[in-house]
Enzyme design. Structure first.
Site, short mmCIF file in Angstrom:
data_model
loop_
_atom_site.label_atom_id
_atom_site.label_comp_id
_atom_site.label_asym_id
_atom_site.label_seq_id
_atom_site.Cartn_x
_atom_site.Cartn_y
_atom_site.Cartn_z
N HIS A 1 0.74 -1.17 -0.10
CA HIS A 1 -0.18 -0.11 0.05
C HIS A 1 0.75 1.36 -0.05
CE1 HIS A 1 -3.49 -2.41 2.04
NE2 HIS A 1 -3.12 -2.82 0.81
N THR A 2 0.10 2.37 -0.54
CA THR A 2 0.99 3.56 -0.43
C THR A 2 1.18 4.05 1.00
OG1 THR A 2 0.03 4.16 -2.45
CG2 THR A 2 0.89 5.83 -1.38
#
Length: 261
Positions: free
Chosen positions: A29-30
């Protein structure tokens, strides 16, 4: 003996093909935004809402992309201004495009307004942002949604990456919440004052805010998009330019260049 999960109960690879281990790969995930857009400012007036955002996308402190449009229209009923991560903005833009197509198909005629007005769109986006936040994979954006509500009154609301929502006669994201909000609040301090503000006055105030942000926010740009939404439709200009703006006044500042205090 091979105890890896990939080998549990597997027939021979030369007969059934190699094992697909993609499902055991962790999702990444970012963790933080990379290419970002700065402030979005918006203000109500008696007949609608005016919104503006510059066209710059910064790679850290580098002014990398100077033609990134951060205001999108939705179904001719709403406008959305994006602050924050540009890749997440592009994801939301594609998602809203698909949603607007679905809404158009569900309309019984071309003259009938889609079911998602600005208020409904804001609620939908806030739920989407909260859902992604709950999955620990947030969309790193701060959104402003503007348009008209069910009674054709001006509507303006915000939603951040946590799904937190709030509304006000004037809203801004990023540094605009500190630099532009005081300017807008002088003209629309409360909902009652919105009825006394004309379209031309609101546009002039927003232009002044963009001028202040250009001079004070290091992540801003002098080219910006300006949108005005009323019951007659949406007017969007994506190549507005600050007129006669330069740093020529700097040579008159004590301590700049060869001048001494």
């Amino acid at each position: 003996m091979d105890h890896r999960p990939q080998a549990w109960g597997r027939p021979r690879d030369d007969v059934y093909g190699a094992y697909d281990a993609s499902y055991v790969r962790p999702n990444q995930h970012t963790q933080s935004p990379i290419v970002t857009g700065t402030s979005v400012v918006a203000m109500k007036f008696k007949d609608g809402v005016v919104m503006a955002a510059d066209n710059l996308a910064s790679y850290g402190s580098l002014a990398r992309f100077t033609d990134v449009k951060r205001i999108r229209t939705f179904a001719d009923t709403s406008i959305v201004g994006f602050g924050g991560d540009v890749s997440d903005m592009q994801y939301l833009d594609r998602h809203l495009t698909e949603l607007s197509i679905d809404e158009a198909y569900q309309s019984s005629s071309a003259q009938q307004r889609p079911g998602l007005n600005a208020r409904s769109l804001h609620k939908y986006l806030s739920k989407l942002l909260y859902h992604r936040r709950s999955k620990f994979d947030p969309l790193w954006n701060h959104l402003l949604v503007a348009g008209l509500d069910d009674e054709d009154k001006p509507f303006l609301a915000a939603a951040d990456l946590r799904g937190t929502t709030f509304t006000s006669p004037s809203l801004a994201t990023g540094y605009g919440s500190m630099l532009a909000q005081p300017i807008m609040r002088r003209h629309v301090p409360d909902e009652a004052s919105v009825a006394s503000v004309s379209r031309d006055q609101a546009v002039a105030v927003i232009r002044e805010c963009m001028k202040v942000l250009f001079y004070r926010d290091a992540r801003s740009h002098d080219t910006y998009s300006l949108a005005v939404i009323t019951k007659d439709g949406i007017e969007l200009s994506e190549a507005e330019k600050l007129e006669q703006q330069s740093w020529a006044f700097a040579d008159r500042i004590k301590g700049y260049g060869t001048q001494t205090v």
